[in-house]
Design a protein around this motif. Structure first.
Motif, mmCIF file in Angstrom:
data_model
loop_
_atom_site.group_PDB
_atom_site.id
_atom_site.type_symbol
_atom_site.label_atom_id
_atom_site.label_comp_id
_atom_site.label_asym_id
_atom_site.label_seq_id
_atom_site.Cartn_x
_atom_site.Cartn_y
_atom_site.Cartn_z
ATOM 1 N N ASN A 1 -5.568 7.283 3.921
ATOM 2 C CA ASN A 1 -6.146 6.787 5.173
ATOM 3 C C ASN A 1 -6.154 7.833 6.281
ATOM 4 O O ASN A 1 -6.464 7.545 7.411
ATOM 5 C CB ASN A 1 -5.351 5.563 5.658
ATOM 6 C CG ASN A 1 -5.567 4.405 4.728
ATOM 7 O OD1 ASN A 1 -6.669 4.205 4.236
ATOM 8 N ND2 ASN A 1 -4.507 3.663 4.476
ATOM 9 N N ASN A 2 -5.795 9.056 5.935
ATOM 10 C CA ASN A 2 -5.577 10.074 6.963
ATOM 11 C C ASN A 2 -6.296 11.364 6.591
ATOM 12 O O ASN A 2 -5.758 12.443 6.700
ATOM 13 C CB ASN A 2 -4.061 10.312 7.066
ATOM 14 C CG ASN A 2 -3.703 11.203 8.215
ATOM 15 O OD1 ASN A 2 -4.475 11.326 9.157
ATOM 16 N ND2 ASN A 2 -2.566 11.860 8.117
ATOM 17 N N VAL A 3 -7.524 11.214 6.085
ATOM 18 C CA VAL A 3 -8.235 12.335 5.482
ATOM 19 C C VAL A 3 -9.503 12.621 6.284
ATOM 20 O O VAL A 3 -10.235 11.706 6.628
ATOM 21 C CB VAL A 3 -8.607 11.963 4.022
ATOM 22 C CG1 VAL A 3 -9.610 12.936 3.449
ATOM 23 C CG2 VAL A 3 -7.356 11.918 3.164
ATOM 24 N N ILE A 4 -9.723 13.900 6.592
ATOM 25 C CA ILE A 4 -10.920 14.276 7.346
ATOM 26 C C ILE A 4 -11.675 15.347 6.572
ATOM 27 O O ILE A 4 -11.085 16.363 6.180
ATOM 28 C CB ILE A 4 -10.537 14.796 8.747
ATOM 29 C CG1 ILE A 4 -9.903 13.668 9.553
ATOM 30 C CG2 ILE A 4 -11.751 15.358 9.473
ATOM 31 C CD1 ILE A 4 -9.191 14.113 10.792
ATOM 32 N N LYS A 5 -12.947 15.109 6.350
ATOM 33 C CA LYS A 5 -13.755 16.111 5.639
ATOM 34 C C LYS A 5 -14.085 17.244 6.600
ATOM 35 O O LYS A 5 -14.572 17.007 7.706
ATOM 36 C CB LYS A 5 -15.024 15.476 5.095
ATOM 37 C CG LYS A 5 -15.806 16.469 4.242
ATOM 38 C CD LYS A 5 -17.078 15.907 3.672
ATOM 39 C CE LYS A 5 -17.811 17.044 2.965
ATOM 40 N NZ LYS A 5 -19.170 16.706 2.588
ATOM 41 N N ILE A 6 -13.835 18.493 6.173
ATOM 42 C CA ILE A 6 -14.066 19.620 7.086
ATOM 43 C C ILE A 6 -15.129 20.586 6.591
ATOM 44 O O ILE A 6 -15.580 21.440 7.347
ATOM 45 C CB ILE A 6 -12.758 20.394 7.363
ATOM 46 C CG1 ILE A 6 -12.137 20.940 6.063
ATOM 47 C CG2 ILE A 6 -11.755 19.514 8.096
ATOM 48 C CD1 ILE A 6 -11.047 21.972 6.317
ATOM 49 N N ALA A 7 -15.537 20.507 5.321
ATOM 50 C CA ALA A 7 -16.530 21.452 4.795
ATOM 51 C C ALA A 7 -16.797 21.121 3.336
ATOM 52 O O ALA A 7 -16.211 20.165 2.783
ATOM 53 C CB ALA A 7 -16.001 22.890 4.899
ATOM 54 N N ASP A 8 -17.693 21.902 2.722
ATOM 55 C CA ASP A 8 -17.859 21.901 1.268
ATOM 56 C C ASP A 8 -17.570 23.313 0.772
ATOM 57 O O ASP A 8 -17.854 24.288 1.469
ATOM 58 C CB ASP A 8 -19.298 21.529 0.887
ATOM 59 C CG ASP A 8 -19.563 20.047 1.092
ATOM 60 O OD1 ASP A 8 -18.920 19.237 0.406
ATOM 61 O OD2 ASP A 8 -20.391 19.721 1.960
ATOM 62 N N TYR A 9 -17.008 23.417 -0.421
ATOM 63 C CA TYR A 9 -16.741 24.737 -1.009
ATOM 64 C C TYR A 9 -17.036 24.634 -2.504
ATOM 65 O O TYR A 9 -16.469 23.760 -3.185
ATOM 66 C CB TYR A 9 -15.289 25.150 -0.758
ATOM 67 C CG TYR A 9 -14.891 26.473 -1.355
ATOM 68 C CD1 TYR A 9 -15.457 27.672 -0.906
ATOM 69 C CD2 TYR A 9 -13.948 26.548 -2.373
ATOM 70 C CE1 TYR A 9 -15.088 28.897 -1.445
ATOM 71 C CE2 TYR A 9 -13.566 27.772 -2.921
ATOM 72 C CZ TYR A 9 -14.132 28.933 -2.451
ATOM 73 O OH TYR A 9 -13.772 30.142 -2.995
#
Ligand SMILES: [Zn+2]
Length: 273
Positions: free
Chosen positions: A49-57
């Protein structure tokens, strides 16, 4: 209004940037950053519940998880960002730097600076929003100039106080933060003059490098000496002098923009007729 959340597909493989107390979970081998899906990784339930998407790699999402404590989650060791310098490819290092910068951003923007209410991460852009007064904040990025100065076949190199504690101090080019209302070119002229009393001309942009310690963006320039004698600002520098390109002191590591600027000046000095 509730905070916006990222929808994590628990079966999709992803890169996990797990940060706690200024350190990140790194695996001893491979790409260092843990990779796998939420269902298979030994994550405590509450992390989901504490996850933030920051990019793709490499076609997989990168998720940031900020923990309050360095929980042992069995994925690796907690290590500093600096320990990764020069050990992983540039893109992955920049992504890891982004993870640290965003972790700092979310930790330091929990409350609205305008009205004091709780702020929430939104998921359509990287920002924190106050639903009380609609104030929105974005990650802080501090622009910095870094400049190599040429004088025939000599270059200006200086030792900074922060490097003096090392046994073999590094000699590097001049750098400084851009001030409000200043162009990059004016900043180059001002910083060089403040630190060395040298005037420069022919300022040309070379390239940039994110420097996530904690949130700088280094913008690299070359310039030519115009006038003046070196007089250092003792609050910033320990020493500074002109060095012939055939006889240079200890230099910053490869992979840094400082070294790139120095290498470029040496190359130019060697190809001049
Ligand atoms: Zn507010």
């Amino acid at each position: 209004m509730p905070p916006e959340k990222n929808n994590v597909n628990p079966q999709e493989n992803a890169w996990w940037f797990i940060i706690a107390k200024d350190q990140i979970v790194l695996q001893p081998q491979g790409n260092f950053i843990p990779y796998g899906n939420l269902d298979d990784l030994p994550f405590p339930e509450k992390l989901a519940n504490n996850v933030i998407k920051i990019a793709d790699y490499h076609s997989s999402p990168c998720y940031l998880v900020v923990l309050q404590e360095q929980l042992d989650i069995g994925l690796g060791e907690y290590l500093s960002l600096r320990s990764l310098l020069g050990r992983i490819d540039d893109l992955l290092f920049d992504l890891t730097g982004r993870a640290f910068q965003l972790a700092l951003f979310y930790q330091t923007h929990q409350y609205c600076g305008k009205c004091g209410h709780k702020m929430h991460a939104i998921n359509w852009e990287t920002a924190m929003k106050c639903y009380h007064c609609q104030h929105r904040c974005y990650p802080r990025i501090s622009p910095c100039i870094i400049v190599g100065i040429r004088k025939d076949k000599e270059i200006l190199l200086a030792v900074h106080h922060r490097h003096l504690k090392q046994n073999n101090p590094v000699f590097t080019v001049l750098a400084g933060f851009v001030e409000a209302g200043e162009t990059l070119e004016t900043c180059v002229e001002r910083e060089v003059y403040e630190e060395s009393k040298i005037r420069v001309k022919n300022i040309e942009y070379v390239s940039s490098q994110p420097w996530p310690f904690p949130h700088s963006l280094m913008m690299g320039f070359l310039a030519d000496y115009e006038s003046g004698e070196i007089q250092i600002d003792k609050s910033e520098l320990v020493e500074a002098a002109w060095y012939h390109i055939d006889n240079l002191p200890v230099l910053p590591n490869n992979g840094t923009i400082a070294r790139k600027l120095i290498n470029k000046m040496v190359e130019q000095g060697n190809t001049e007729i």
